[in-house]
Design an enzyme around this catalytic site. Structure first.
Site, mmCIF file in Angstrom:
data_model
loop_
_atom_site.group_PDB
_atom_site.id
_atom_site.type_symbol
_atom_site.label_atom_id
_atom_site.label_comp_id
_atom_site.label_asym_id
_atom_site.label_seq_id
_atom_site.Cartn_x
_atom_site.Cartn_y
_atom_site.Cartn_z
ATOM 1 N N GLU A 1 32.556 39.357 35.912
ATOM 2 C CA GLU A 1 33.515 38.215 36.264
ATOM 3 C C GLU A 1 32.958 36.933 35.464
ATOM 4 O O GLU A 1 33.818 36.438 35.048
ATOM 5 C CB GLU A 1 33.180 37.991 37.922
ATOM 6 N N LYS B 1 31.506 33.474 49.316
ATOM 7 C CA LYS B 1 30.752 34.798 49.933
ATOM 8 C C LYS B 1 29.350 34.740 50.235
ATOM 9 O O LYS B 1 28.877 35.562 50.907
ATOM 10 C CB LYS B 1 31.406 36.166 49.238
ATOM 11 N N HIS C 1 35.286 35.904 42.834
ATOM 12 C CA HIS C 1 34.908 37.030 43.687
ATOM 13 C C HIS C 1 33.452 37.017 44.242
ATOM 14 O O HIS C 1 33.250 37.326 45.338
ATOM 15 C CB HIS C 1 35.536 38.240 43.031
ATOM 16 N N HIS D 1 31.386 39.295 52.650
ATOM 17 C CA HIS D 1 32.711 39.698 52.035
ATOM 18 C C HIS D 1 33.657 40.192 53.331
ATOM 19 O O HIS D 1 33.344 41.222 53.773
ATOM 20 C CB HIS D 1 32.214 40.924 51.101
ATOM 21 N N PHE E 1 38.108 47.592 44.938
ATOM 22 C CA PHE E 1 37.970 49.024 44.700
ATOM 23 C C PHE E 1 39.178 49.603 44.023
ATOM 24 O O PHE E 1 39.798 49.554 44.569
ATOM 25 C CB PHE E 1 37.152 49.899 45.653
ATOM 26 N N CYS F 1 39.871 44.785 48.236
ATOM 27 C CA CYS F 1 39.488 43.574 48.596
ATOM 28 C C CYS F 1 40.363 42.460 47.792
ATOM 29 O O CYS F 1 40.191 41.083 48.204
ATOM 30 C CB CYS F 1 37.934 43.586 47.903
#
Length: 416
Positions: A316, A337, A305, A342, A403, A165
């Site tokens: 975060e 998002k 994010h 996403h 990831f 991502c």
């Protein structure tokens, strides 16, 4: 050595809330959700039956049908966004040195639809290998950059970054570095993804990563909300034209913003879970700030994010508080998002565009779908819940994490 300045001169976007960059911004500023029941396949047996799909999109309005059949949807999305950005930039291809113009693109997965369809057809057959001759070229992630470079004749550096991502932000940072080191004048950079397929939804469901709020898709992506239950899968593309400042100025280009810093780190912690204290996230933001040669107090807006996962949102915000201290409570923070879902490897591109529009419009897009406060988050943080907020933005930071523990941050400066 003296590093060259890098500016943004063109923007293109194909998203679940708008099929052009201006439409995308309109959707963001109005707090529109792009989530709806899946239309690309029958999802009735899946745990998650909705996604943020690109809507009212016909590739044949942009690309000849015969040519489009050679492309997986993720490449089709890339071509459309790149074309909008190129037109927007006003670049005259006859007046540039194409050996100093390149393409660095990002995609976390690449041609998932193509791979799924070809392997499914083989498995359902009699064992005789009958594969489409375009199977491999359509599937490989780097083909998007290849197609873009062929269309415009760009003969400079050409590749695709694959860092889950964080891929599109990774691509922007690589293009930024090539230009400021004097190795190129122009890049088309960004990212695309088209993972709303049976394999995409099923795979993320198996990981328990997706929201299962089937009764209310439009409210399913709810970053920082107490009842968040996973992210909503999105698709689309974002493209930015990056140019060396003096080059852009000499040709009279309109300049949207300056890209002033970037950072990349790894969590080195877990294949899918973030570091619980946000160690990699805090270090990547610090590196980006150092690269931009600005203090934490200079940042006005952070596009996080913010995927709407139980662990990710908490780690975060911890990282933000670590890096910014008391200033963390003076900035605006939001997760777009909540509206787009996403977009995986394309997320960093559309979120960079969101930052640029926010600066140029003095408006922070909201984090929609906030219903219930979560005590895990300090109430002093301005997470821009539900409604856009007016604010002068001189510096904006965008985070993307992937990831594998990949972390990327970029910082844009308002151009005056």
């Amino acid at each position: 050595m003296n590093l060259k300045r890098v500016v943004v001169t063109g923007i293109g976007a194909l998203t679940p809330i708008g099929n052009t960059a201006p439409e995308f911004w309109k959707g963001l500023s109005n707090g529109v959700s792009g989530a709806a029941p899946i239309t690309k396949f029958d999802a009735s047996l899946f745990k998650t039956q909705f996604a943020c799909e690109v809507k009212n999109f016909d590739i044949e309005q942009f690309i000849d049908r015969k040519e489009a059949r050679k492309m997986d949807p993720f490449t089709q999305f890339a071509m459309v966004a790149a074309d909008e950005a190129m037109v927007d930039s006003g670049l005259d291809l006859e007046k540039i040195d194409k050996s100093r113009a390149g393409v660095i693109w990002g995609s976390g997965i690449g041609g998932l639809r193509t791979f799924q369809d070809e392997v499914t057809a083989f498995a359902q057959g009699d064992g005789t290998p009958r594969f489409n001759p375009f199977f491999i070229p359509k599937m490989i992630a780097d083909i998007s950059a290849g197609f873009i470079s062929i269309k415009y004749g760009f003969r400079g550096p050409n590749f695709v970054t694959v860092s889950a991502c964080a891929s599109a932000t990774n691509a922007l940072i690589d293009a930024f570095n090539y230009i400021r080191l004097g190795k190129a004048d122009i890049f088309i950079s960004g990212g695309s993804e088209a993972a709303v397929t049976e394999a995409g939804i099923g795979g993320f469901n198996a990981m328990k990563a997706l929201s299962q709020r089937n009764e209310s898709p439009e409210t399913a992506s709810r970053p920082f909300d107490k009842d968040r239950d996973g992210f909503v899968l999105g698709e689309g593309a974002g493209a930015l034209i990056l140019e060396e400042y003096e080059f852009a100025k000499a040709r009279g280009a309109r300049i949207y913003a300056e890209l002033v810093g970037g950072g990349m780190t790894a969590d080195a912690n877990h294949i899918t879970a973030p570091h619980p204290e946000g160690l990699g996230a805090s270090s990547v933001m610090k590196i980006a700030l150092e690269d931009a040669n600005i203090s934490p107090e200079a940042i006005d807006y952070v596009n996080v994010h913010g995927t709407s996962t139980p662990l990710g949102d908490v780690s975060e915000t911890k990282a933000i508080e670590t890096v910014f201290g008391e200033h963390a409570y003076k900035m605006n923070i939001s997760s777009t998002k909540s509206m787009t879902g996403h977009l995986l490897g394309a997320a960093g591109a559309i979120e960079a565009i969101a930052c640029i529009y926010a600066m140029n419009n003095s408006l922070v897009p909201p984090t929609i779908n906030h219903f219930t406060d979560d005590e895990s988050f300090d109430k002093r943080l301005n997470l821009t819940f539900n409604t856009a907020q007016k604010r002068e933005i001189n510096y904006a930071l965008s985070n993307t994490f992937g990831f594998g523990g990949h972390n990327c941050s970029v910082i844009f400066k308002k151009y005056n």
